[in-house]
Scaffold this motif. Structure first.
Motif, PDB file in Angstrom:
ATOM      1  N   ALA A   2     -43.494 -14.693  67.793  1.00 35.82           N
ATOM      2  CA  ALA A   2     -44.765 -14.674  68.196  1.00 35.82           C
ATOM      3  C   ALA A   2     -45.815 -15.148  66.966  1.00 35.82           C
ATOM      4  O   ALA A   2     -45.616 -14.839  66.004  1.00 35.82           O
ATOM      5  CB  ALA A   2     -45.317 -13.498  68.769  1.00 35.82           C
ATOM      6  N   PRO A   4     -49.781 -15.119  66.387  1.00 38.74           N
ATOM      7  CA  PRO A   4     -51.154 -14.540  66.855  1.00 38.74           C
ATOM      8  C   PRO A   4     -52.228 -15.479  66.536  1.00 38.74           C
ATOM      9  O   PRO A   4     -53.093 -15.423  67.342  1.00 38.74           O
ATOM     10  CB  PRO A   4     -51.398 -13.166  66.090  1.00 38.74           C
ATOM     11  CG  PRO A   4     -50.243 -13.296  64.772  1.00 38.74           C
ATOM     12  CD  PRO A   4     -49.041 -14.209  65.142  1.00 38.74           C
ATOM     13  N   GLY A   7     -52.674 -17.036  69.799  1.00 40.44           N
ATOM     14  CA  GLY A   7     -52.841 -16.009  70.850  1.00 40.44           C
ATOM     15  C   GLY A   7     -51.392 -15.458  71.544  1.00 40.44           C
ATOM     16  O   GLY A   7     -51.372 -14.781  72.510  1.00 40.44           O
ATOM     17  N   GLU A   8     -50.495 -15.280  70.614  1.00 42.61           N
ATOM     18  CA  GLU A   8     -49.199 -14.997  71.107  1.00 42.61           C
ATOM     19  C   GLU A   8     -48.757 -13.362  70.521  1.00 42.61           C
ATOM     20  O   GLU A   8     -49.139 -13.043  69.379  1.00 42.61           O
ATOM     21  CB  GLU A   8     -48.110 -15.715  70.701  1.00 42.61           C
ATOM     22  CG  GLU A   8     -48.074 -17.280  71.182  1.00 42.61           C
ATOM     23  CD  GLU A   8     -47.154 -18.095  70.409  1.00 42.61           C
ATOM     24  OE1 GLU A   8     -47.169 -19.190  70.711  1.00 42.61           O
ATOM     25  OE2 GLU A   8     -46.359 -17.608  69.584  1.00 42.61           O
ATOM     26  N   VAL A   9     -48.152 -12.619  71.323  1.00 38.03           N
ATOM     27  CA  VAL A   9     -47.894 -11.460  70.949  1.00 38.03           C
ATOM     28  C   VAL A   9     -46.295 -11.107  71.120  1.00 38.03           C
ATOM     29  O   VAL A   9     -46.013 -11.344  72.158  1.00 38.03           O
ATOM     30  CB  VAL A   9     -48.781 -10.029  71.643  1.00 38.03           C
ATOM     31  CG1 VAL A   9     -48.231  -8.785  71.334  1.00 38.03           C
ATOM     32  CG2 VAL A   9     -50.128 -10.308  71.122  1.00 38.03           C
ATOM     33  N   ARG A  19     -42.443 -13.355  74.009  1.00 38.73           N
ATOM     34  CA  ARG A  19     -43.704 -13.902  73.543  1.00 38.73           C
ATOM     35  C   ARG A  19     -44.713 -13.700  74.733  1.00 38.73           C
ATOM     36  O   ARG A  19     -44.503 -14.573  75.715  1.00 38.73           O
ATOM     37  CB  ARG A  19     -44.008 -15.409  72.976  1.00 38.73           C
ATOM     38  CG  ARG A  19     -43.238 -15.296  71.515  1.00 38.73           C
ATOM     39  CD  ARG A  19     -43.263 -16.678  70.898  1.00 38.73           C
ATOM     40  NE  ARG A  19     -42.582 -17.572  71.833  1.00 38.73           N
ATOM     41  CZ  ARG A  19     -42.488 -19.042  71.496  1.00 38.73           C
ATOM     42  NH1 ARG A  19     -43.494 -19.390  70.749  1.00 38.73           N
ATOM     43  NH2 ARG A  19     -41.891 -19.722  72.334  1.00 38.73           N
ATOM     44  N   LEU A  20     -45.645 -13.043  74.666  1.00 37.48           N
ATOM     45  CA  LEU A  20     -46.718 -12.911  75.676  1.00 37.48           C
ATOM     46  C   LEU A  20     -47.834 -13.598  75.207  1.00 37.48           C
ATOM     47  O   LEU A  20     -48.331 -13.569  73.825  1.00 37.48           O
ATOM     48  CB  LEU A  20     -47.207 -11.384  75.809  1.00 37.48           C
ATOM     49  CG  LEU A  20     -46.139 -10.280  76.149  1.00 37.48           C
ATOM     50  CD1 LEU A  20     -46.651  -8.984  76.362  1.00 37.48           C
ATOM     51  CD2 LEU A  20     -45.281 -10.890  77.587  1.00 37.48           C
ATOM     52  N   SER A  21     -48.893 -14.128  76.019  1.00 40.39           N
ATOM     53  CA  SER A  21     -49.909 -14.808  75.784  1.00 40.39           C
ATOM     54  C   SER A  21     -50.645 -15.122  77.129  1.00 40.39           C
ATOM     55  O   SER A  21     -50.222 -15.253  78.048  1.00 40.39           O
ATOM     56  CB  SER A  21     -49.889 -16.075  74.888  1.00 40.39           C
ATOM     57  OG  SER A  21     -49.212 -17.389  75.826  1.00 40.39           O
ATOM     58  N   ALA A  63     -48.240 -13.201  81.555  1.00 37.72           N
ATOM     59  CA  ALA A  63     -48.241 -13.367  80.136  1.00 37.72           C
ATOM     60  C   ALA A  63     -47.003 -13.741  79.585  1.00 37.72           C
ATOM     61  O   ALA A  63     -46.849 -14.575  78.498  1.00 37.72           O
ATOM     62  CB  ALA A  63     -48.451 -11.715  79.608  1.00 37.72           C
ATOM     63  N   LYS A  94     -53.334  -6.284  73.108  1.00 38.63           N
ATOM     64  CA  LYS A  94     -53.430  -7.265  72.019  1.00 38.63           C
ATOM     65  C   LYS A  94     -53.484  -8.713  72.609  1.00 38.63           C
ATOM     66  O   LYS A  94     -54.437  -9.513  72.078  1.00 38.63           O
ATOM     67  CB  LYS A  94     -52.227  -7.234  71.033  1.00 38.63           C
ATOM     68  CG  LYS A  94     -52.462  -5.997  70.311  1.00 38.63           C
ATOM     69  CD  LYS A  94     -51.119  -5.927  69.460  1.00 38.63           C
ATOM     70  CE  LYS A  94     -51.220  -4.317  68.591  1.00 38.63           C
ATOM     71  NZ  LYS A  94     -49.734  -4.331  67.749  1.00 38.63           N
ATOM     72  N   ALA A  95     -52.706  -9.194  73.653  1.00 42.59           N
ATOM     73  CA  ALA A  95     -52.831 -10.629  74.255  1.00 42.59           C
ATOM     74  C   ALA A  95     -54.212 -10.771  74.638  1.00 42.59           C
ATOM     75  O   ALA A  95     -54.630 -12.087  74.770  1.00 42.59           O
ATOM     76  CB  ALA A  95     -51.574 -10.812  75.091  1.00 42.59           C
TER      77      ALA A  95
END
Length: 116
Positions: A2, A4, A7-9, A19-21, A63, A94-95
């Motif tokens: 990921a 950041p 915008g990735e968490v 990877r969440l975004s 996400a 966080k995302a």
């Protein structure tokens, strides 16, 4: 891994990392799936007394769409279960924060002035 800055968490699940975004497209998918504007979704996520597990599952699904678009809503629920709800909620938070950085800029007038 990921990033950041994009915008990735990271969401670690067993030996995998997702990877969440929340890109514009991911937010649109989320709004459509829940039939709510993102501001109401964010408010709902902060209200622990009324949040539904189906909402959490859908938020996780949305996400994941930028980097794992083959994951279904049901699979997103399995991922959330394996990761653990506290871990998922932290990653989602966080995302969301990375997706909406202008709230941070309002607190820092120098950053806001540089954008103007």
């Amino acid at each position: 891994m990921a990033n950041p800055n994009r915008g990735e968490v990271a969401l670690p699940v067993g030996d995998r990392e997702y990877r969440l975004s929340f890109s514009v497209n991911a937010i649109c998918e989320l709004e459509d799936a829940l039939n709510m504007p993102v501001s109401k979704i964010a408010d709902g996520m902060n209200d622990a007394g009324s949040i539904r597990m189906s909402m959490i599952r859908t938020v996780v699904w949305a996400a994941l769409q930028d980097h794992h678009d083959s994951v279904s809503v049901k699979e997103a629920g399995q991922i959330a279960s394996e990761a653990g709800i506290p871990t998922v909620m932290e990653a989602i938070g966080k995302a969301f924060a990375l997706a909406f950085p202008e709230a941070e800029d309002k607190a820092n007038p120098r950053k806001a002035a540089k954008r103007a």
